[in-house]
Scaffold this active site. Structure first.
Site, mmCIF file in Angstrom:
data_model
loop_
_atom_site.group_PDB
_atom_site.id
_atom_site.type_symbol
_atom_site.label_atom_id
_atom_site.label_comp_id
_atom_site.label_asym_id
_atom_site.label_seq_id
_atom_site.Cartn_x
_atom_site.Cartn_y
_atom_site.Cartn_z
ATOM 1 N N THR A 181 -12.043 -5.671 13.609
ATOM 2 C CA THR A 181 -11.705 -7.058 13.926
ATOM 3 C C THR A 181 -10.357 -7.436 13.317
ATOM 4 O O THR A 181 -9.498 -8.034 13.977
ATOM 5 C CB THR A 181 -12.788 -8.016 13.416
ATOM 6 O OG1 THR A 181 -14.033 -7.705 14.064
ATOM 7 C CG2 THR A 181 -12.430 -9.464 13.687
ATOM 8 N N SER A 236 0.125 5.811 -1.779
ATOM 9 C CA SER A 236 -0.516 7.037 -1.297
ATOM 10 C C SER A 236 -0.625 6.995 0.221
ATOM 11 O O SER A 236 -0.360 5.969 0.854
ATOM 12 C CB SER A 236 -1.911 7.207 -1.916
ATOM 13 O OG SER A 236 -2.763 6.145 -1.519
ATOM 14 N N ASN A 249 1.601 -2.375 5.389
ATOM 15 C CA ASN A 249 0.848 -1.135 5.590
ATOM 16 C C ASN A 249 -0.553 -1.158 4.988
ATOM 17 O O ASN A 249 -1.462 -0.509 5.508
ATOM 18 C CB ASN A 249 1.638 0.037 4.994
ATOM 19 C CG ASN A 249 0.808 1.287 4.874
ATOM 20 O OD1 ASN A 249 0.511 1.948 5.864
ATOM 21 N ND2 ASN A 249 0.411 1.628 3.652
ATOM 22 N N TYR A 264 -13.190 -4.138 9.731
ATOM 23 C CA TYR A 264 -11.894 -3.454 9.839
ATOM 24 C C TYR A 264 -11.335 -3.575 11.249
ATOM 25 O O TYR A 264 -10.166 -3.954 11.433
ATOM 26 C CB TYR A 264 -12.061 -1.986 9.450
ATOM 27 C CG TYR A 264 -10.802 -1.166 9.568
ATOM 28 C CD1 TYR A 264 -9.849 -1.183 8.554
ATOM 29 C CD2 TYR A 264 -10.569 -0.364 10.677
ATOM 30 C CE1 TYR A 264 -8.688 -0.427 8.647
ATOM 31 C CE2 TYR A 264 -9.413 0.401 10.781
ATOM 32 C CZ TYR A 264 -8.472 0.362 9.767
ATOM 33 O OH TYR A 264 -7.327 1.106 9.864
ATOM 34 N N ILE A 269 -4.904 9.675 11.426
ATOM 35 C CA ILE A 269 -3.858 10.331 10.654
ATOM 36 C C ILE A 269 -4.492 11.087 9.488
ATOM 37 O O ILE A 269 -5.317 10.529 8.755
ATOM 38 C CB ILE A 269 -2.829 9.314 10.138
ATOM 39 C CG1 ILE A 269 -2.333 8.431 11.296
ATOM 40 C CG2 ILE A 269 -1.673 10.037 9.456
ATOM 41 C CD1 ILE A 269 -1.709 9.177 12.443
ATOM 42 N N GLY A 294 0.814 -1.207 0.000
ATOM 43 C CA GLY A 294 0.000 0.000 0.000
ATOM 44 C C GLY A 294 0.845 1.252 0.000
ATOM 45 O O GLY A 294 0.541 2.233 0.678
ATOM 46 N N SER A 308 -3.997 -0.469 14.281
ATOM 47 C CA SER A 308 -4.874 0.696 14.392
ATOM 48 C C SER A 308 -5.368 0.800 15.823
ATOM 49 O O SER A 308 -5.550 -0.223 16.497
ATOM 50 C CB SER A 308 -6.075 0.557 13.446
ATOM 51 O OG SER A 308 -7.041 1.546 13.697
ATOM 52 N N ASP A 366 -3.366 -6.564 -6.630
ATOM 53 C CA ASP A 366 -4.409 -6.630 -5.613
ATOM 54 C C ASP A 366 -3.921 -7.592 -4.540
ATOM 55 O O ASP A 366 -3.792 -8.798 -4.782
ATOM 56 C CB ASP A 366 -5.719 -7.126 -6.234
ATOM 57 C CG ASP A 366 -6.879 -7.152 -5.242
ATOM 58 O OD1 ASP A 366 -6.642 -7.014 -4.030
ATOM 59 O OD2 ASP A 366 -8.026 -7.341 -5.691
ATOM 60 N N LEU A 367 -3.638 -7.084 -3.352
ATOM 61 C CA LEU A 367 -3.074 -7.912 -2.292
ATOM 62 C C LEU A 367 -4.012 -9.006 -1.821
ATOM 63 O O LEU A 367 -3.580 -9.942 -1.134
ATOM 64 C CB LEU A 367 -2.668 -7.028 -1.105
ATOM 65 C CG LEU A 367 -1.419 -6.170 -1.350
ATOM 66 C CD1 LEU A 367 -1.400 -4.977 -0.409
ATOM 67 C CD2 LEU A 367 -0.160 -7.004 -1.193
#
Length: 254
Positions: free
Chosen positions: A163, A22, A96, A161, A194, A19, A148, A69-70
């Site tokens: 979880t 950006s 990331n 997200y 951020i 990632g 996070s 695409d990861l």
């Protein structure tokens, strides 16, 4: 961009950032380049990523971009192989990439749940798996998994997200235990709110900014460079005793 501290142990190292096209990832890529590292990054967004590559190369940096695409693990493994071929053995990994799309509980399908796990967690393990042989051969390595604080503060409206991000802690501790005997350190960095372009455009409003200034101990907005500089430290030999932990970088919100 001002690079801040210079870590001699990062010079000429091959770094992989997921990632990296950006936001926080872009800042991480640029900060490693400023250290004299060779940086490969993976991102699904081709236009922004190619613009970053052109900028870095114009300034004399060594960078390699792979569009991928990861969520597609075989494609990700192949992309990592091409980065290794271009830049050499990878001894620093920054996991990331993530996507904090909002979603209500009653709208989540099994397919969407699996997609959120795939985009926010699954690739972290398989990227680590792919670079571990390089690190073992080198007798050292650093893996930084981006977490996070969202799950720590009980943020709502995106259970897939939060979880996934809470599971990053378990993944970090598991990898640190299994890879430590090879001199490989594994930590998680948990950012607060951020101010990336995406966050500003989609989520930051007057009410959100008021909450930010109330909840944070530091009364300023945090920017991608705040995270990138922390990542540099944990990747460097200066953090040689740091592993198996999560480090919160949130301005004192949690």
């Amino acid at each position: 961009m001002t690079p801040g501290a210079i870590y001699s142990s990062l010079k000429d190292r091959t770094v992989l950032v997921t990632g990296g096209g950006s936001g926080i990832g872009e800042s991480i890529v640029e900060h490693f380049i400023a250290q004299g590292a060779k940086v490969g990054f993976i991102d699904i967004a081709e236009e922004a990523s190619k613009a970053l590559v052109d900028k870095i190369r114009a300034e004399g940096g060594t960078v390699h971009f792979e569009q991928c695409d990861l969520k597609d693990i075989p494609a990700t493994q192949a992309a990592i192989g091409r980065i290794r071929e271009a830049l050499g053995p990878i001894t620093i990994l920054v996991n990331n990439a993530a996507h904090d799309q909002r979603h209500a509980i009653d709208e989540v399908t099994p397919e969407y749940w699996d997609d959120r796990i795939a985009v926010n967690l699954k690739h972290q393990f398989f990227c680590a798996q792919a670079v571990a042989p390089d690190m073992k051969a080198a007798g050292r390595g650093a893996i930084i998994n981006m977490g996070s604080v969202s799950w720590m503060i009980g943020q709502g409206n995106m259970p897939g997200y939060t979880t996934s991000k809470s599971a990053v802690v378990g993944l970090t501790r598991a990898l640190a235990r299994d890879l430590g005997e090879f001199g490989i350190r594994v930590v998680s960095v948990a950012p607060g709110w951020i101010m990336t372009e995406r966050q500003i455009e989609l989520w930051l409003d007057e009410e959100g900014e008021k909450e930010l200034m109330t909840r944070q101990c530091l009364k300023r907005k945090l920017v991608p460079a705040d995270i990138a500089k922390s990542v540099l430290f944990f990747a460097s030999d200066e953090a040689g005793a740091c592993t198996n932990q999560t480090y919160v970088v949130d301005g004192g919100w949690v």
